[in-house]
Design an enzyme around this catalytic site. Structure first.
Site: not given
Ligand code: CS2
Ligand code: MG
Length: 402
Positions: A316, A283, A212, A210, A147, A37, A402, A159, A339, A312, A236, A122, A262
């Protein structure tokens, strides 16, 4: 059998996908997902300029040797771009292997340990009430694991949480958006969100969240500890993870299970996390974690430490990746969860899939190999569109450390 040709197909049915197609002298071909991505074209260049010329003439059956050729044979090892290319090559070769032997991929890697794969979906809401509604909808859709992400009071853009109910897509068209993030608002809000979810929907639903990678180790430790009463399936990416030792701090303070990786791409990203039992789920998806060949080793090592898979599976990653993941998840003993976000309808105009969602689980048919096909003519109708993932700053404009 010999590889005679390989091509990279880039298309954008709603979002960008990169697909590697490896073709043999017997007309059998295999597909691999090479989507990264926001960095799609770097993988295309690496595949076209470096990998494909070295693939021509090789016997596609030699998955182990070819994997080592592209991983250990290069001087500059690892990294997301090259490992996505290696993963796509490996996936396509296993697809060919299955087609040659006329059997689904899962049969080549241990057969079925289960008939269907537990998935999580999600629920992304603008605020607590909206998020609670979304969780309710997903329960009605049959999901056993959800999630949960929500807009955070005091943070303008969270995000992955769409303001206008659009399908999940953290990347934006054009150059990267710059967004602002305030960790203390986030840390104050999330435990209250999960309290509400448990009060509303009870104890049986699996809940995931998550981060992130947006916390330092001590902030993540606080969050993991404060979420303990709500018994998460996992927390996560609580930290970025380059500093593997950072996970020690979280473990010392909390029993909330941790999933990470991921953005990892090799077994060496995990070695300390495994041997010190600092995490609970891996992941890395098939498309970024070195393909089937490498993930078999990663999951075997993980299983020694009672660590399970939780790949993951964001939208995407293409349907080729998802199908490969389902085969993998059916086969390995230490499967945890997968997922799952359904791709937009328009994606089906390019990819012909062989999996099905039903009542919280995914299953796949017995087509040989991975079993997904691509309509190359249709792919031409959806040309590449530049899109990038956002960049985050603190509210005073400073980049995070971070
Ligand atoms: C995320 C993703 O699915 C997840 O756990 O963290 O949406 C991630 O941010 C995207 O795949 C980034 O390309
Ligand atoms: Mg993630």
């Amino acid at each position: 059998m010999k590889i005679t040709e390989a091509k990279v197909i880039v298309c954008c049915p709603g979002r960008n996908f990169v697909t590697l197609k490896i073709i043999t002298d017997q007309g059998i071909f295999g597909l691999g997902d090479a989507t990264l991505n926001g960095m799609e074209k770097s993988v295309v260049a690496y595949l076209e300029n470096y990998c494909i010329p070295s693939l021509i003439g090789r016997d596609p059956a030699n998955t182990e040797d070819i994997w080592h050729y592209f991983y250990r044979g290069v001087y500059w090892r690892r990294g997301a771009v090259s490992m996505t290319a290696v993963s796509a090559i490996d996936m396509a070769l296993w697809d060919i292997k299955g087609k040659v032997l006329n059997t689904p991929l899962y049969n080549l890697i241990g057969g079925k340990s289960r008939d269907k794969v537990l998935v999580y979906c999600h629920a992304n809401g603008k605020n607590i009430d909206d998020t609670l509604d979304k969780v309710g909808t997903e329960i009605e859709n049959g999901f056993k694991a959800v999630r949960i992400q929500s807009g955070i009071p005091g943070i303008e853009n969270t995000y992955g949480v769409s303001k206008d109910n659009k399908p999940y897509e953290p990347a934006h068209k054009g150059l990267a958006h710059e967004e602002f993030w305030d960790t203390s608002s986030y840390l104050n809000f999330i435990p209250a969100l999960f309290k509400k979810v448990r009060e509303t929907y009870g104890d049986n639903l699996h809940l995931l969240h998550d981060v992130h990678h947006r916390c330092t180790p001590i902030e993540a430790a606080r969050l993991a500890r404060e979420l303990e009463p709500y018994h998460l399936f996992w927390l996560e990416d609580p930290v970025a993870g380059e500093l593997q030792e950072g996970l020690r701090l979280i473990r010392q303070h909390s029993t909330t299970p941790i999933a990470i990786g991921e953005v990892f791409n090799s077994i060496y990203d995990y070695s300390t996390l495994f041997s010190e039992q600092l995490i609970d789920y891996i992941r890395m998806p098939v498309a970024h974690g070195g393909g089937i060949t490498h993930l078999l080793k990663v999951s075997a090592m993980a299983s020694v430490y009672h660590i399970n898979t939780g790949f993951h599976g964001a939208t995407d990653l293409s349907p080729v990746n998802l199908a490969a993941a389902i085969h993998f998840n059916l086969a390995v003993n230490n499967f945890g969860i997968q997922e799952y976000m359904p791709h937009q309808e328009i994606v089906n105009e390019v990819f012909k899939t062989n999996y099905q969602y039903e009542n919280g689980f995914l299953s796949i048919d017995d087509s040989p190999g991975i079993g997904v096909d691509i309509d190359e003519k249709s792919a031409l109708r959806f040309p590449y569109t530049m899109a990038r993932l956002p960049v985050n700053r603190k509210t005073d404009g400073t980049m995070f450390n971070w």
